[in-house]
Design an enzyme around this catalytic site. Structure first.
Site, PDB file in Angstrom:
ATOM      1  N   GLY A  34      29.997  43.659   8.479  1.00 58.96           N
ATOM      2  CA  GLY A  34      30.562  42.422   9.016  1.00 58.96           C
ATOM      3  C   GLY A  34      32.045  42.581   9.304  1.00 58.96           C
ATOM      4  O   GLY A  34      32.497  43.571   9.883  1.00 58.96           O
ATOM      5  N   GLY A  35      32.804  41.566   8.855  1.00 58.76           N
ATOM      6  CA  GLY A  35      34.248  41.570   9.099  1.00 58.76           C
ATOM      7  C   GLY A  35      34.946  42.774   8.501  1.00 58.76           C
ATOM      8  O   GLY A  35      36.052  43.131   8.922  1.00 58.76           O
ATOM      9  N   GLY A  72      42.391  65.483  39.911  1.00 59.16           N
ATOM     10  CA  GLY A  72      42.801  64.483  38.933  1.00 59.16           C
ATOM     11  C   GLY A  72      43.067  65.083  37.569  1.00 59.16           C
ATOM     12  O   GLY A  72      43.939  64.609  36.830  1.00 59.16           O
ATOM     13  N   ALA A  73      42.350  66.149  37.237  1.00 59.07           N
ATOM     14  CA  ALA A  73      42.562  66.758  35.927  1.00 59.07           C
ATOM     15  C   ALA A  73      43.945  67.368  35.846  1.00 59.07           C
ATOM     16  O   ALA A  73      44.625  67.284  34.821  1.00 59.07           O
ATOM     17  CB  ALA A  73      41.497  67.814  35.663  1.00 59.07           C
TER      18      ALA A  73
HETATM   19  C1  HXC Z   1      28.755  38.119  -1.524  1.00 62.90           C
HETATM   20  C2  HXC Z   1      27.641  40.105  -1.679  1.00 62.90           C
HETATM   21  C3  HXC Z   1      27.862  40.364  -0.311  1.00 62.90           C
HETATM   22  C4  HXC Z   1      28.614  39.395   0.440  1.00 62.90           C
HETATM   23  C5  HXC Z   1      26.760  42.015  -1.143  1.00 62.90           C
HETATM   24  N1  HXC Z   1      26.942  41.143  -2.148  1.00 62.90           N
HETATM   25  N2  HXC Z   1      27.299  41.557  -0.010  1.00 62.90           N
HETATM   26  N3  HXC Z   1      28.078  38.977  -2.278  1.00 62.90           N
HETATM   27  N4  HXC Z   1      29.040  38.291  -0.219  1.00 62.90           N
HETATM   28  N5  HXC Z   1      28.898  39.585   1.717  1.00 62.90           N
HETATM   29  C6  HXC Z   1      26.492  41.290  -3.528  1.00 62.90           C
HETATM   30  C7  HXC Z   1      24.972  41.183  -3.688  1.00 62.90           C
HETATM   31  O1  HXC Z   1      24.587  39.863  -3.808  1.00 62.90           O
HETATM   32  C8  HXC Z   1      24.766  41.973  -4.972  1.00 62.90           C
HETATM   33  O2  HXC Z   1      25.102  41.148  -6.067  1.00 62.90           O
HETATM   34  C9  HXC Z   1      25.830  43.048  -4.903  1.00 62.90           C
HETATM   35  O3  HXC Z   1      26.808  42.579  -3.967  1.00 62.90           O
HETATM   36  C10 HXC Z   1      25.298  44.352  -4.415  1.00 62.90           C
HETATM   37  O4  HXC Z   1      24.581  44.121  -3.210  1.00 62.90           O
HETATM   38  P1  HXC Z   1      23.147  44.757  -2.934  1.00 62.90           P
HETATM   39  O5  HXC Z   1      22.599  44.071  -1.753  1.00 62.90           O
HETATM   40  O6  HXC Z   1      22.340  44.747  -4.183  1.00 62.90           O
HETATM   41  O7  HXC Z   1      23.547  46.257  -2.626  1.00 62.90           O
HETATM   42  P2  HXC Z   1      22.913  47.245  -1.578  1.00 62.90           P
HETATM   43  O8  HXC Z   1      21.415  47.214  -1.655  1.00 62.90           O
HETATM   44  O9  HXC Z   1      23.593  48.548  -1.785  1.00 62.90           O
HETATM   45  O10 HXC Z   1      23.311  46.662  -0.135  1.00 62.90           O
HETATM   46  C11 HXC Z   1      24.652  46.570   0.225  1.00 62.90           C
HETATM   47  C12 HXC Z   1      24.781  45.765   1.526  1.00 62.90           C
HETATM   48  C13 HXC Z   1      24.064  44.431   1.406  1.00 62.90           C
HETATM   49  C14 HXC Z   1      24.164  46.601   2.690  1.00 62.90           C
HETATM   50  C15 HXC Z   1      26.263  45.604   1.837  1.00 62.90           C
HETATM   51  O11 HXC Z   1      24.500  43.766   0.207  1.00 62.90           O
HETATM   52  C16 HXC Z   1      24.304  43.522   2.541  1.00 62.90           C
HETATM   53  O12 HXC Z   1      23.692  43.643   3.605  1.00 62.90           O
HETATM   54  N6  HXC Z   1      25.235  42.562   2.326  1.00 62.90           N
HETATM   55  C17 HXC Z   1      25.557  41.585   3.384  1.00 62.90           C
HETATM   56  C18 HXC Z   1      26.229  42.242   4.553  1.00 62.90           C
HETATM   57  C19 HXC Z   1      26.644  41.309   5.613  1.00 62.90           C
HETATM   58  O13 HXC Z   1      25.840  40.822   6.436  1.00 62.90           O
HETATM   59  N7  HXC Z   1      27.895  40.974   5.589  1.00 62.90           N
HETATM   60  C20 HXC Z   1      28.456  40.149   6.673  1.00 62.90           C
HETATM   61  C21 HXC Z   1      29.091  38.949   6.078  1.00 62.90           C
HETATM   62  S1  HXC Z   1      29.677  38.027   7.453  1.00 62.90           S
HETATM   63  P3  HXC Z   1      24.394  41.309  -7.499  1.00 62.90           P
HETATM   64  O14 HXC Z   1      24.905  40.169  -8.278  1.00 62.90           O
HETATM   65  O15 HXC Z   1      22.930  41.261  -7.256  1.00 62.90           O
HETATM   66  O16 HXC Z   1      24.857  42.632  -8.014  1.00 62.90           O
HETATM   67  C22 HXC Z   1      31.187  38.697   7.832  1.00 62.90           C
HETATM   68  C23 HXC Z   1      31.807  38.088   9.062  1.00 62.90           C
HETATM   69  C24 HXC Z   1      33.276  38.169   9.008  1.00 62.90           C
HETATM   70  O17 HXC Z   1      31.685  39.555   7.220  1.00 62.90           O
HETATM   71  C25 HXC Z   1      33.841  38.232  10.389  1.00 62.90           C
HETATM   72  C26 HXC Z   1      35.349  38.359  10.390  1.00 62.90           C
HETATM   73  C27 HXC Z   1      35.854  38.882  11.705  1.00 62.90           C
END
Ligand code: HXC
Length: 560
Positions: A215-216, A450-451
């Site tokens: 994401g961000g 051009g190169a």
């Molecule tokens: C809060 C999060 C989190 C998030 C992960 N966790 N991502 N908590 N916010 N964005 C937490 C999980 O709940 C989990 O908590 C712990 O971190 C580990 O995550 P897992 O999923 O168990 O780990 P893994 O299987 O290794 O997967 C990692 C991951 C996945 C691929 C990063 O967690 C994931 O897809 N997260 C979301 C990614 C995403 O879509 N982010 C975009 C957000 S929007 P526990 O308590 O169970 O340990 C964004 C937009 C901003 O960022 C734009 C700005 C320009």
């Protein structure tokens, strides 16, 4: 130029330092936290006084998201934030800031998930004795997700790094915006992005991706100067596999979507890919050794270890007799620069061009070269982007640019034209013309159309232009030129084949040498290939005090 820092500041790829196997470290190193003698919150003796309270809090901060999550991090083949900083920074140099900061959110269960530090370890330290700012996201705390507190901590060291003129290094391992914080975590990204941009071109900013970067989380690294990934454990993607499947129906794994291989060879997001985390951190040190602390300084000079007057006889025979035959330009570069000093960037992205940092007589130089071994070294959209950005990096950090040209021109093709090779190719011209650092070019063989113009030609403020004796400097290849200039005569000739051959011979005689360009002052000197190293070193010595400016303006409009 900066004072010599001595050999200890330079570690080439052969001479990498400590290597630590992920998982082999059980507890955080003393080096990263010199205050380990305190009590722990879990100690039976309890909290006794103000010092005990502080020590207990610090002890808790060391544990990040807890020992179970540290073990899970190790089991994934990853180090913790503190272990990474311990590998990156000189022993005992780390001064942490915001170690105890926690969020005050309550929604979505966050009230029960408060960890000192809030998922990022940040502060200042030294690398090979030079000051740096550094932060490391802690995946054991809520997946390293980006929060307001994280943003405050990172912004704080960004501000101090910019004001103090020291490089900043981010070790990224994050699931992106902390979902529970909602818009606050989105706004928090903005705080970091604006500082990335304001720091751009002032202090070196290096990003190391050591886990997911989702994401961000991807945009701050993308705004920095260099992105380094670790193979197998790191990934970068804007929208994850689940969202992609829901929106487009495509099924893809995280590795296929944004793993190191993707970003090193296809997207060009990663400048360097390491085999593991320890190597990624060593690459940071190596890279920093080529860079100044900020744009007002020159890069450090390494004590010279390779004779400045060394000639390389093999270079005289490097260009194959058959002009269509390829050779690997990296052999050429390795023979010219200080032994073993070449650090190639973007090695697998647009490999028809080669860019990288090296040293000549101990000084940092940026190398740009067309690569005859891949697509005959032709320029295309990706190679244009790769070269143009690199020239700008060299220019902002006072690194002279040396360009080796053996290029048949821009790649012809409908796709290239439709995808914008005009505006992408214009970036190379823009970057060379804008750059005020010393610039030297060497035409080793073909420099067509051009190169020739785009790749650091004399008129584009190149300071010194050399050519090797086999240089061919012409508007286009002989056969194409004859078709345009003599098509009518060839069609009318009794023997069109013989007529073409004669016109081609005349054209080649006129243009397929460096002397015509030298007569016109486009080439300053035709040199023997073996002389290249000493010639370059002497030219750089002359240009060390070069002063050149650009007209005052808010900013130019770089072709995008
Ligand atoms: C809060 C999060 C989190 C998030 C992960 N966790 N991502 N908590 N916010 N964005 C937490 C999980 O709940 C989990 O908590 C712990 O971190 C580990 O995550 P897992 O999923 O168990 O780990 P893994 O299987 O290794 O997967 C990692 C991951 C996945 C691929 C990063 O967690 C994931 O897809 N997260 C979301 C990614 C995403 O879509 N982010 C975009 C957000 S929007 P526990 O308590 O169970 O340990 C964004 C937009 C901003 O960022 C734009 C700005 C320009």
């Amino acid at each position: 130029m900066g004072a010599p820092l001595g050999a200890a500041t330079h570690r080439n790829r052969e001479g990498r330092g400590r290597r630590v196997r992920p998982g082999s470290i059980g507890r955080p190193s003393r080096a990263i936290w010199p205050y380990r003698d305190g009590v722990s919150l879990s100690d039976d003796q309890g909290v006794k006084n103000d010092l005990d309270v502080l020590r207990a809090k610090r002890a808790q901060a060391l544990e990040g998201g807890g020992l179970d999550r540290i073990e899970a991090q190790h089991a994934r083949g990853k180090l913790t934030a503190r272990e990474r900083l311990a590998l990156l920074l000189d022993d005992g140099s780390f001064q942490e800031m915001g170690a105890l900061a926690t969020h005050d959110e309550t929604e979505f269960g966050l009230a029960d998930q408060r960890y000192p530090g809030d998922g990022v370890v940040a502060g200042f330290g030294k690398i090979n004795g030079r000051r740096v700012a550094a932060f490391a996201q802690d995946f054991t705390v809520l997946g390293g997700s980006f929060s307001r507190v994280q943003s405050n901590k990172i912004s704080r060291i960004q501000d101090l790094a910019l004001e103090s003129g020291v490089p900043i290094i981010g070790l990224n391992d994050s699931g992106g915006a902390r979902i529970q914080e909602g818009v606050a975590s989105l706004a928090a990204y903005g705080e970091v992005f604006v500082r990335n941009v304001l720091s751009s071109g002032v202090i070196p900013q290096l990003s190391v991706i050591l886990g997911p970067c989702a994401g961000g989380a991807v945009y701050s690294p993308a705004l920095t100067d260099f992105v380094i990934m670790a193979r197998g454990t790191s990934s970068m993607f804007l929208t994850g596999p689940d969202v992609i499947e829901a929106v487009t129906g495509e099924q893809v794994s995280i590795e296929q979507l944004g793993g190191a291989e993707v970003h090193e060879a296809r997207s060009g997001v990663a400048h360097l890919v390491a085999e593991d985390e320890a190597e990624a951190l060593e690459l940071v040190k190596l890279l920093l050794g080529f860079l100044p602390q900020n744009n007002n300084e020159d890069p450090p000079q390494l004590t010279p270890y390779d004779p400045a007057d060394r000639m390389d006889e093999a270079l005289n025979g490097l260009i194959p007799a058959d002009e269509g035959e390829p050779y690997d330009v990296r052999d050429l570069l390795a023979r010219v620069v200080d032994r073993g000093s070449f650090l190639e960037l973007h090695a697998d992205y647009a490999p028809n061009a080669v860019i990288g940092l090296a040293r000549l007589d101990g000084y940092s130089v940026g190398l740009v070269a067309s690569q005859p071994a891949v697509m005959a070294g032709v320029l295309d959209i990706n190679a244009s982007d790769k070269i143009a950005r690199f020239i700008r990096i060299c220019d902002v950090y006072n690194i002279p640019v040396i360009t080796f040209v053996d290029c048949p021109g821009f790649l012809p093709g409908v796709d290239q034209e439709h995808d914008g090779v005009i505006r992408h190719g214009a970036k190379i011209i823009y970057a060379y013309c804008e750059a005020t650092v010393p610039k030297i070019s060497i035409v080793t063989r073909r420099a067509m159309g051009g190169a020739y113009v785009a790749l650091s030609s004399r008129q584009m403020r190149t300071d010194i232009a050399f050519a090797w004796p086999r240089a061919q400097i012409a508007v286009m290849g002989a056969e194409a030129a004859v078709r345009i200039l003599h098509g009518r005569q060839v069609r009318a000739a009794a023997d069109p084949g013989a007529a073409t051959a004669e016109y081609v011979r005349q054209y080649r005689e006129a243009f397929f040498n460096p002397y015509r360009a030298a007569d016109l002052g486009q080439i300053d000197e035709v040199i023997e290939p073996r002389e290249t190293r000493p010639r370059l070193i002497r030219a750089l010595e002359l240009l060390r005090t070069k002063v050149q400016g650009n007209p005052p303006k808010k900013h130019g409009l770089f072709p995008a």
